[in-house]
Write an enzyme that holds these catalytic residues in place. Structure first.
Site, mmCIF file in Angstrom:
data_model
loop_
_atom_site.group_PDB
_atom_site.id
_atom_site.type_symbol
_atom_site.label_atom_id
_atom_site.label_comp_id
_atom_site.label_asym_id
_atom_site.label_seq_id
_atom_site.Cartn_x
_atom_site.Cartn_y
_atom_site.Cartn_z
ATOM 1 N N SER A 99 14.721 18.747 -22.375
ATOM 2 C CA SER A 99 15.195 18.345 -21.061
ATOM 3 C C SER A 99 16.034 17.067 -21.165
ATOM 4 C CB SER A 99 13.990 18.193 -20.123
ATOM 5 O OG SER A 99 14.378 18.010 -18.794
ATOM 6 N N HIS A 124 17.402 22.754 -20.063
ATOM 7 C CA HIS A 124 17.181 23.539 -18.848
ATOM 8 C C HIS A 124 17.779 22.782 -17.671
ATOM 9 C CE1 HIS A 124 12.943 21.575 -18.032
ATOM 10 N NE2 HIS A 124 13.913 20.694 -18.026
#
Length: 194
Positions: A99, A124
């Site tokens: 992330s 993501h």
């Protein structure tokens, strides 16, 4: 559970000095960012980056990352500082960069983004827990969409991946090995013992 920080004793002739391991590594221009990225951690990393720039703006800084991600705004504050300071920031993934951790890994100086062999990298889309009145939910949803576009724009520029492909890959958790991340453009090399 106690969080013990190892110490290092440095013997310099007439006296001994005791350093916590992170302070000793900072003298070698090494910064560790591990765990969740939040405002207090961002403040610490930013202070270290600015300090090392003031010490010598011509030498690279090494940012070791082992993070599951965290706050977008805290991560962007670190990223902005990395881009603002004069020294190149070498990023090295140890363990995982997921992330916002992957975003910071990709934000290192081009040609100087690295990973250890068995690290994993995951990208993501931003997410957030939203609650409140309908109008507040709408405001927050629009902000998340703005941040998603910003992250995609920055990462696309940093790693040379088409924005549409990156957006599609970020729709769900997209896990990569170090080799996958190298092919994808998130890192420039995999560190192995010589």
């Amino acid at each position: 559970m106690h969080n013990l920080i190892p110490t290092v004793i440095e013997n310099t002739g007439n006296y001994e000095r005791v350093f916590d391991i992170y302070s000793r590594l900072l003298r070698e221009r090494i910064i560790f960012l591990s765990g969740e990225i939040n405002d207090p951690k961002a403040d610490t990393v930013i202070a270290q980056l600015l300090f090392l720039e003031s010490e010598d703006s011509s030498k690279d800084i090494y940012l070791y990352l082992n993070s599951p991600g965290g706050s977008i705004t805290a991560g962007l504050a670190i990223y902005d500082t990395m881009q603002y300071i004069k020294p190149d920031v070498r990023t090295i993934c140890i363990g995982q960069a997921a992330s916002m951790g992957a975003f910071l890994l990709a934000g290192g100086a081009k040609g100087k983004r690295e990973s250890l062999t068995y690290s994993r990298i995951m990208i993501h889309q931003p997410w957030g827990g939203i609650s409140g009145q309908a109008s507040d939910i709408n405001i927050q949803a629009n902000e998340i969409l703005r941040l998603k576009k910003l992250i995609i724009d920055i990462m696309s520029n940093q790693i040379g991946v088409d924005k549409e492909k990156l957006a599609l890959d970020m729709e769900r958790d997209y896990f990569m090995t170090s080799s996958d991340a190298l092919k994808y453009g998130l890192i420039d090399s995999i560190l192995v013992r010589e």
